[in-house]
Design a protein around this motif. Structure first.
Motif, PDB file in Angstrom:
ATOM      1  N   GLY A   1       0.802  -1.219   0.000  1.00  0.00           N
ATOM      2  CA  GLY A   1       0.000   0.000   0.000  1.00  0.00           C
ATOM      3  C   GLY A   1       0.828   1.260   0.000  1.00  0.00           C
ATOM      4  O   GLY A   1       0.360   2.336   0.412  1.00  0.00           O
ATOM      5  N   TRP A   2       2.068   1.184  -0.472  1.00  0.00           N
ATOM      6  CA  TRP A   2       2.962   2.342  -0.443  1.00  0.00           C
ATOM      7  C   TRP A   2       2.671   3.374  -1.538  1.00  0.00           C
ATOM      8  O   TRP A   2       3.161   4.487  -1.499  1.00  0.00           O
ATOM      9  N   GLY A   3       1.899   3.017  -2.511  1.00  0.00           N
ATOM     10  CA  GLY A   3       1.666   3.930  -3.621  1.00  0.00           C
ATOM     11  C   GLY A   3       2.824   3.884  -4.607  1.00  0.00           C
ATOM     12  O   GLY A   3       3.580   2.914  -4.671  1.00  0.00           O
ATOM     13  N   GLU A   4       3.000   4.932  -5.401  1.00  0.00           N
ATOM     14  CA  GLU A   4       4.047   4.961  -6.420  1.00  0.00           C
ATOM     15  C   GLU A   4       5.425   4.899  -5.756  1.00  0.00           C
ATOM     16  O   GLU A   4       5.724   5.676  -4.851  1.00  0.00           O
ATOM     17  N   THR A   5       6.262   3.982  -6.222  1.00  0.00           N
ATOM     18  CA  THR A   5       7.582   3.798  -5.609  1.00  0.00           C
ATOM     19  C   THR A   5       8.721   4.351  -6.461  1.00  0.00           C
ATOM     20  O   THR A   5       9.820   4.550  -5.962  1.00  0.00           O
ATOM     21  N   GLY A   6       8.491   4.572  -7.749  1.00  0.00           N
ATOM     22  CA  GLY A   6       9.478   5.207  -8.604  1.00  0.00           C
ATOM     23  C   GLY A   6      10.707   4.362  -8.878  1.00  0.00           C
ATOM     24  O   GLY A   6      10.735   3.154  -8.655  1.00  0.00           O
ATOM     25  N   ASN A   7      11.788   5.045  -9.338  1.00  0.00           N
ATOM     26  CA  ASN A   7      13.003   4.342  -9.740  1.00  0.00           C
ATOM     27  C   ASN A   7      13.757   3.728  -8.569  1.00  0.00           C
ATOM     28  O   ASN A   7      14.516   2.779  -8.739  1.00  0.00           O
ATOM     29  N   THR A   8      13.559   4.297  -7.367  1.00  0.00           N
ATOM     30  CA  THR A   8      14.253   3.739  -6.204  1.00  0.00           C
ATOM     31  C   THR A   8      13.886   2.283  -5.993  1.00  0.00           C
ATOM     32  O   THR A   8      14.748   1.430  -5.737  1.00  0.00           O
ATOM     33  N   ALA A   9      12.604   1.974  -6.115  1.00  0.00           N
ATOM     34  CA  ALA A   9      12.159   0.592  -5.946  1.00  0.00           C
ATOM     35  C   ALA A   9      12.743  -0.297  -7.034  1.00  0.00           C
ATOM     36  O   ALA A   9      13.127  -1.452  -6.771  1.00  0.00           O
ATOM     37  N   LEU A  10      12.820   0.210  -8.267  1.00  0.00           N
ATOM     38  CA  LEU A  10      13.412  -0.579  -9.349  1.00  0.00           C
ATOM     39  C   LEU A  10      14.855  -0.947  -9.029  1.00  0.00           C
ATOM     40  O   LEU A  10      15.280  -2.089  -9.225  1.00  0.00           O
ATOM     41  N   ILE A  11      15.605   0.031  -8.516  1.00  0.00           N
ATOM     42  CA  ILE A  11      17.011  -0.217  -8.185  1.00  0.00           C
ATOM     43  C   ILE A  11      17.127  -1.241  -7.065  1.00  0.00           C
ATOM     44  O   ILE A  11      17.972  -2.142  -7.106  1.00  0.00           O
ATOM     45  N   VAL A  12      16.265  -1.145  -6.058  1.00  0.00           N
ATOM     46  CA  VAL A  12      16.299  -2.083  -4.934  1.00  0.00           C
ATOM     47  C   VAL A  12      15.968  -3.495  -5.419  1.00  0.00           C
ATOM     48  O   VAL A  12      16.632  -4.473  -5.039  1.00  0.00           O
ATOM     49  N   ILE A  13      14.954  -3.624  -6.255  1.00  0.00           N
ATOM     50  CA  ILE A  13      14.562  -4.948  -6.752  1.00  0.00           C
ATOM     51  C   ILE A  13      15.672  -5.552  -7.602  1.00  0.00           C
ATOM     52  O   ILE A  13      15.992  -6.748  -7.479  1.00  0.00           O
ATOM     53  N   ILE A  14      16.271  -4.743  -8.484  1.00  0.00           N
ATOM     54  CA  ILE A  14      17.398  -5.227  -9.295  1.00  0.00           C
ATOM     55  C   ILE A  14      18.536  -5.685  -8.384  1.00  0.00           C
ATOM     56  O   ILE A  14      19.184  -6.715  -8.630  1.00  0.00           O
ATOM     57  N   ALA A  15      18.789  -4.937  -7.314  1.00  0.00           N
ATOM     58  CA  ALA A  15      19.851  -5.316  -6.374  1.00  0.00           C
ATOM     59  C   ALA A  15      19.538  -6.650  -5.700  1.00  0.00           C
ATOM     60  O   ALA A  15      20.429  -7.495  -5.520  1.00  0.00           O
TER      61      ALA A  15
END
Length: 648
Positions: free
Chosen positions: A251-265
């Protein structure tokens, strides 16, 4: 015995007629395995430079990629369409021709895996990230915005055509491409005894020296680059889907590029642990469990969703696919600008993606298909995964279209009158509208996608490690990790290039990098057929055909109905082999056995014994040779001759 030797010629290797060679397995050969520095340096430098460029100047990369994409789609899209069509037709012809009876292994070799296990592993190759991402979203997209010059949006005709169009992109053509590459690699490795490299396929065209030299290295470099971008696209799509799942679950809403970087990591860490800690087998077992879970989710959607509607839709969608196949194959830029645009973003993208994935998937299915005939292999690879995808995509896509037509929440239009849902959101929106699944399926899907992505990284990196290690089936962990990190870097760059439309960034770079490899794919057809023509079984079939025709004509002419066949010597040029020069190097060079330095060594094809006493089972020389003051053992280490156990 004297009668057998009468027809032999002194220039046959090992005094063996080419029609009597049973084939050579990769594990029967002797060779040095080491890192191919040229392939590693060139492919590594190009891709690392791209990652650095993308991270430091993303706007510039986006501009160049867009310009290159526009040029490729407007000038080379015909190549992708023709390549996919030619490969499908050629593979079907091959399966039903006399060549279809040639085994992907030695004459007396049984399939390495049972039929059930083989089918299960084909399912593993056929299923993956695409089911949860494209399964519900692609048919829905065609339903609300049909391909040009087909049907009105959201009509009954559009409903069925949308499934047919989806099956077209994921069905026979895709798996024919994989079957071509996999079959050619399997034939070269398990029938001709070469290494598991893309370049091994081209020995007939380039010659042995060029294949093991720069020409072969160029092929392997292109294969690495295509695999890198094709698999990176898959990892990027999984990342987008996981990001959407995290948003829904937390339920965090839009996570942006930061979330993409974390998931890739997270994916990179999981992959490294898999590659260096020996848990790769466990990851693969977990991936097989994921396939079962994915099929389970599809079954639950079928049961909890519009079951009767789906039961009627699936066969209708399949028939729409088969019935409209010629029409869909005929679409090209000549149909107008709208069709050109649709082809660029959909059909051409898929053909490019399958071409990019073909070295990875091809080598995988080659590894599991040893001992099967070409006919079994081709028909199994083309039909079995296609049938599975028809069911999975039909259920998920049919449910999404049904919910749209019934006005379910989440499927509304935006202010511009277009479907508001982005592709990563469609699956979760379908699940949210099925209360029995809404609570736990999103969380399960995140785990499934993460493990699928890690497995794809691990397997693809291993294949690229093989390609950059002269075909070693157990490449060094550091090289495997290097390619995995480069792949995650490319995936991140692709996602960041796309900005709000990340999928477009993925599509652009896949199409650009797959264009050169499409030419290599077509050359595989020429190279493989050239080798099949000189295969021992093909020679025997040609001998049998000519001998039988000659015998029947002569027998009827001389004795009417009362004659029998007997093998007797004939005059030169009059016998069964008159149409074949069996001493030609095209028939004989390939089965000349050599040591690890490429020097000829005598070999007995009847007993399987090497003239210098080398034992392929142990990789050592027999004691009797050692007693004669020969070196009892080849040097060990990175450069030692290796009869490896393949990493599957």
């Amino acid at each position: 015995m004297l009668r057998t030797l009468d027809y032999r010629r002194p220039n046959y290797p090992h005094d063996t007629h080419p029609a009597l060679v049973p084939g050579i397995g990769i594990d029967e050969q002797r060779r040095w395995y080491s890192v191919d520095k040229l392939v590693l340096i060139i492919a590594g430098a190009l891709t690392v430079a791209f990652v650095i460029w993308g991270l430091t100047a993303p706007a510039q990369v986006a501009s160049v990629a867009d310009a290159a994409f526009t040029w490729v789609t407007y000038n080379v899209s015909w190549l992708f369409n023709i390549t996919a069509a030619i490969i499908l037709v050629v593979m079907l012809i091959l399966a039903f021709s006399s060549y279809g009876r040639i085994p992907l292994g030695k004459d007396d070799e049984e399939p390495e895996f049972s039929t059930f296990a083989w089918i299960s592993m084909l399912f593993a190759a056929g299923l993956g990230i695409g089911v949860l991402f494209f399964g519900p979203s692609e048919p829905l997209d065609y339903y609300t915005d049909p391909p040009p010059m087909t049907n009105e949006a959201e009509t009954t005709e559009a409903l069925h055509y949308s499934l047919g169009q989806t099956f077209y992109h994921w069905g026979f053509h895709a798996w024919a491409i994989y079957a071509l590459v996999g079959g050619a690699v399997a034939y070269a490795a398990y029938r001709r005894g070469r290494v598991l490299l893309m370049s091994s396929i081209f020995e007939t065209l380039f010659g042995k020296r060029r294949t093991e030299g720069f020409a072969g290295q160029i092929v392997d470099i292109f294969a690495i680059v295509a695999t890198l971008f094709g698999t990176a696209a898959t990892v990027g799509i999984a990342t987008m889907q996981v990001q959407q799942g995290v948003t829904i679950v937390t339920g965090w809403g839009e996570t942006g590029n930061t979330a993409l970087i974390v998931i890739i990591a997270v994916l990179a860490v999981g992959f490294i642990l898999s590659a260096v800690s020996g848990v790769a087998r466990g990851i693969r077992y977990l991936s097989n469990i994921n396939i079962v879970l994915t099929l389970g989710v599809v079954a639950l959607v079928f049961i909890a969703g519009p079951t009767l509607f789906l039961a009627n839709l699936l066969p209708s969608g399949l028939m729409s696919y088969l019935g409209n196949l010629p029409d869909m194959m005929s679409r090209s830029a000549s149909w107008g600008e709208e069709t050109q645009e649709f082809q660029s973003w959909w059909t051409v993208y898929y053909w490019a993606w399958w071409i990019s994935w073909s070295p990875f998937v091809g080598i995988f299915i080659a590894r599991i298909s040893r001992g099967r005939t070409i006919r079994q292999f081709v028909l199994g690879v083309i039909t079995i995964p296609t049938l599975l995808l028809v069911i999975s995509y039909g259920v998920l896509g049919g449910t999404a279209m049904w919910m749209r037509s019934e006005g379910y929440p989440g499927f509304e239009d935006d202010a511009d009158g277009n479907l508001a849902l982005a592709p990563p959101e469609v699956f979760y929106t379908v699940v949210e509208n099925l209360p029995a699944l809404a609570a736990w399926v999103p969380l399960l899907s995140i785990a499934v996608l993460l493990v699928f992505a890690i497995t794809a990284l691990d397997s693809a990196s291993t294949v690229m490690g093989m390609l950059s290690s002269k075909g070693s089936q157990n490449p060094r962990s550091i090289i495997v990790v290097f390619w995995g990190l480069v792949m995650t870097g490319i995936a991140l760059v692709m996602l960041l290039l796309g900005d709000e439309s990340a999928l477009e960034g993925l599509q652009q770079l896949v199409i650009i990098t797959a264009a050169p490899f499409a030419v290599i794919i077509l050359l595989i057809i020429v190279a493989w057929f050239s080798e099949l023509r000189t295969d021992p079984r093909a020679i025997r079939l040609r001998y049998a055909d000519r001998a039988m025709r000659n015998a029947v004509i002569d027998g009827v002419d001389r004795y009417g109905d009362n004659f029998a066949l007997e093998v007797v010597p004939s005059e030169p040029g009059q016998g069964a082999g008159a149409v074949i020069d069996s001493a030609d190097s095209a028939y004989t060079d390939w089965y000349q056995r050599t040591n690890a330095d490429g020097e000829p060594v005598d070999y007995n094809y009847r007993t399987g014994e090497w003239g210098d006493g080398w034992d392929p089972a142990t990789g050592e020389f027999k004691a009797i040779i050692a007693e004669q003051d020969s070196d009892p053992k080849e040097p060990e280490g990175e450069g030692a001759p290796d009869a490896e156990t393949p990493r599957s």
